[in-house]
Design a protein around this motif. Sequence first.
Motif, PDB file in Angstrom:
ATOM      1  N   THR A   5       0.857  -1.176   0.000  1.00 56.64           N
ATOM      2  CA  THR A   5       0.000   0.000   0.000  1.00 56.64           C
ATOM      3  C   THR A   5       0.896   1.229   0.000  1.00 56.64           C
ATOM      4  O   THR A   5       1.722   1.403   0.901  1.00 56.64           O
ATOM      5  N   ALA A   6       0.736   2.047  -1.009  1.00 59.28           N
ATOM      6  CA  ALA A   6       1.575   3.244  -1.132  1.00 59.28           C
ATOM      7  C   ALA A   6       1.185   4.250  -0.058  1.00 59.28           C
ATOM      8  O   ALA A   6      -0.002   4.530   0.135  1.00 59.28           O
ATOM      9  N   PRO A   7       2.168   4.797   0.647  1.00 60.70           N
ATOM     10  CA  PRO A   7       1.869   5.874   1.593  1.00 60.70           C
ATOM     11  C   PRO A   7       1.239   7.051   0.844  1.00 60.70           C
ATOM     12  O   PRO A   7       1.455   7.236  -0.356  1.00 60.70           O
ATOM     13  N   ALA A   8       0.487   7.864   1.536  1.00 64.28           N
ATOM     14  CA  ALA A   8      -0.235   8.976   0.913  1.00 64.28           C
ATOM     15  C   ALA A   8       0.707   9.903   0.141  1.00 64.28           C
ATOM     16  O   ALA A   8       0.399  10.315  -0.979  1.00 64.28           O
ATOM     17  N   LYS A   9       1.856  10.236   0.709  1.00 63.16           N
ATOM     18  CA  LYS A   9       2.793  11.136   0.025  1.00 63.16           C
ATOM     19  C   LYS A   9       3.317  10.508  -1.264  1.00 63.16           C
ATOM     20  O   LYS A   9       3.396  11.166  -2.298  1.00 63.16           O
ATOM     21  N   MET A  10       3.659   9.234  -1.206  1.00 60.23           N
ATOM     22  CA  MET A  10       4.157   8.546  -2.398  1.00 60.23           C
ATOM     23  C   MET A  10       3.088   8.529  -3.488  1.00 60.23           C
ATOM     24  O   MET A  10       3.364   8.797  -4.660  1.00 60.23           O
ATOM     25  N   SER A  11       1.863   8.238  -3.108  1.00 62.92           N
ATOM     26  CA  SER A  11       0.760   8.202  -4.059  1.00 62.92           C
ATOM     27  C   SER A  11       0.540   9.582  -4.678  1.00 62.92           C
ATOM     28  O   SER A  11       0.379   9.719  -5.893  1.00 62.92           O
ATOM     29  N   ARG A  68      -9.696   9.316  -4.764  1.00 63.88           N
ATOM     30  CA  ARG A  68      -9.674   7.852  -4.731  1.00 63.88           C
ATOM     31  C   ARG A  68     -10.270   7.381  -3.419  1.00 63.88           C
ATOM     32  O   ARG A  68      -9.931   7.901  -2.361  1.00 63.88           O
ATOM     33  N   GLU A  69     -11.108   6.401  -3.513  1.00 63.65           N
ATOM     34  CA  GLU A  69     -11.712   5.865  -2.294  1.00 63.65           C
ATOM     35  C   GLU A  69     -10.896   4.729  -1.706  1.00 63.65           C
ATOM     36  O   GLU A  69     -11.165   4.287  -0.606  1.00 63.65           O
ATOM     37  N   ARG A  70      -9.922   4.267  -2.431  1.00 61.73           N
ATOM     38  CA  ARG A  70      -9.091   3.174  -1.917  1.00 61.73           C
ATOM     39  C   ARG A  70      -7.630   3.574  -2.054  1.00 61.73           C
ATOM     40  O   ARG A  70      -7.270   4.379  -2.909  1.00 61.73           O
ATOM     41  N   PRO A  71      -6.785   3.027  -1.197  1.00 54.74           N
ATOM     42  CA  PRO A  71      -5.367   3.347  -1.315  1.00 54.74           C
ATOM     43  C   PRO A  71      -4.774   2.728  -2.580  1.00 54.74           C
ATOM     44  O   PRO A  71      -5.302   1.755  -3.118  1.00 54.74           O
ATOM     45  N   ARG A  72      -3.685   3.297  -3.022  1.00 50.63           N
ATOM     46  CA  ARG A  72      -2.981   2.786  -4.197  1.00 50.63           C
ATOM     47  C   ARG A  72      -2.239   1.519  -3.790  1.00 50.63           C
ATOM     48  O   ARG A  72      -1.412   1.538  -2.891  1.00 50.63           O
ATOM     49  N   GLU A  73      -2.555   0.415  -4.474  1.00 50.42           N
ATOM     50  CA  GLU A  73      -1.907  -0.877  -4.207  1.00 50.42           C
ATOM     51  C   GLU A  73      -0.919  -1.158  -5.326  1.00 50.42           C
ATOM     52  O   GLU A  73      -1.324  -1.450  -6.451  1.00 50.42           O
ATOM     53  N   LEU A  74       0.350  -1.041  -5.023  1.00 52.95           N
ATOM     54  CA  LEU A  74       1.399  -1.235  -6.010  1.00 52.95           C
ATOM     55  C   LEU A  74       1.960  -2.642  -5.926  1.00 52.95           C
ATOM     56  O   LEU A  74       2.125  -3.175  -4.820  1.00 52.95           O
ATOM     57  N   PRO A  75       2.273  -3.242  -7.070  1.00 55.37           N
ATOM     58  CA  PRO A  75       2.998  -4.508  -7.011  1.00 55.37           C
ATOM     59  C   PRO A  75       4.320  -4.279  -6.262  1.00 55.37           C
ATOM     60  O   PRO A  75       4.911  -3.201  -6.358  1.00 55.37           O
ATOM     61  N   VAL A  76       4.747  -5.265  -5.526  1.00 53.37           N
ATOM     62  CA  VAL A  76       5.986  -5.127  -4.760  1.00 53.37           C
ATOM     63  C   VAL A  76       7.150  -4.716  -5.670  1.00 53.37           C
ATOM     64  O   VAL A  76       7.992  -3.921  -5.277  1.00 53.37           O
TER      65      VAL A  76
END
Length: 181
Positions: A5-11, A68-76
Amino acid sequence: METLTAPAKMSRDMRRNGVTICAFFGFGWFVGGAGVLGDGAAYWIGLALAAALSIGLVFAVPRVASTRERPRELPVNWQRSYLFWILFEVVLIVAAILVLRGLDFIGFLPGTIAAIVGAHFIPLARAFDEPKYRWTGYAMIVAGIAGIAAGTGGVGLAGAVAGFGSAAALWATGAAVVKRG
């Protein structure tokens, strides 16, 4: 697939970088197609409008928020995937240039390159968890196919079709990200 889950700042930074990249390359694609406008007033007015649009997007970057209603889910391995697709895109573009120039099919180059660039957006949508990039990819592929079809009319026409279509796709993506995050 394992994700993080990408932190808010990263997203937020990823969205802002995306808008900047869309603005920069949108302008580049416009310039690539602008040769068809000649060297008179139409060229300079078009160039000024394209620059204003790109600069406007860049200035809007600090305002990019997210609904966005959901956090950004990045592949590892999202960074490795990003680098792979960029490298793959560059290799395909160089190969296309070499082959089409060697066959003297220069008129098909702008559309082919636009289609390749568009295709690279599709896996990047997954790598960045950014579904909008799929639509960017599809729009650029369509612009590329239209540019290839226009290639029989010469490189200028092909460049205009692929260039203006790709610029519009990138600017629309940048504007959508600014508006909705």
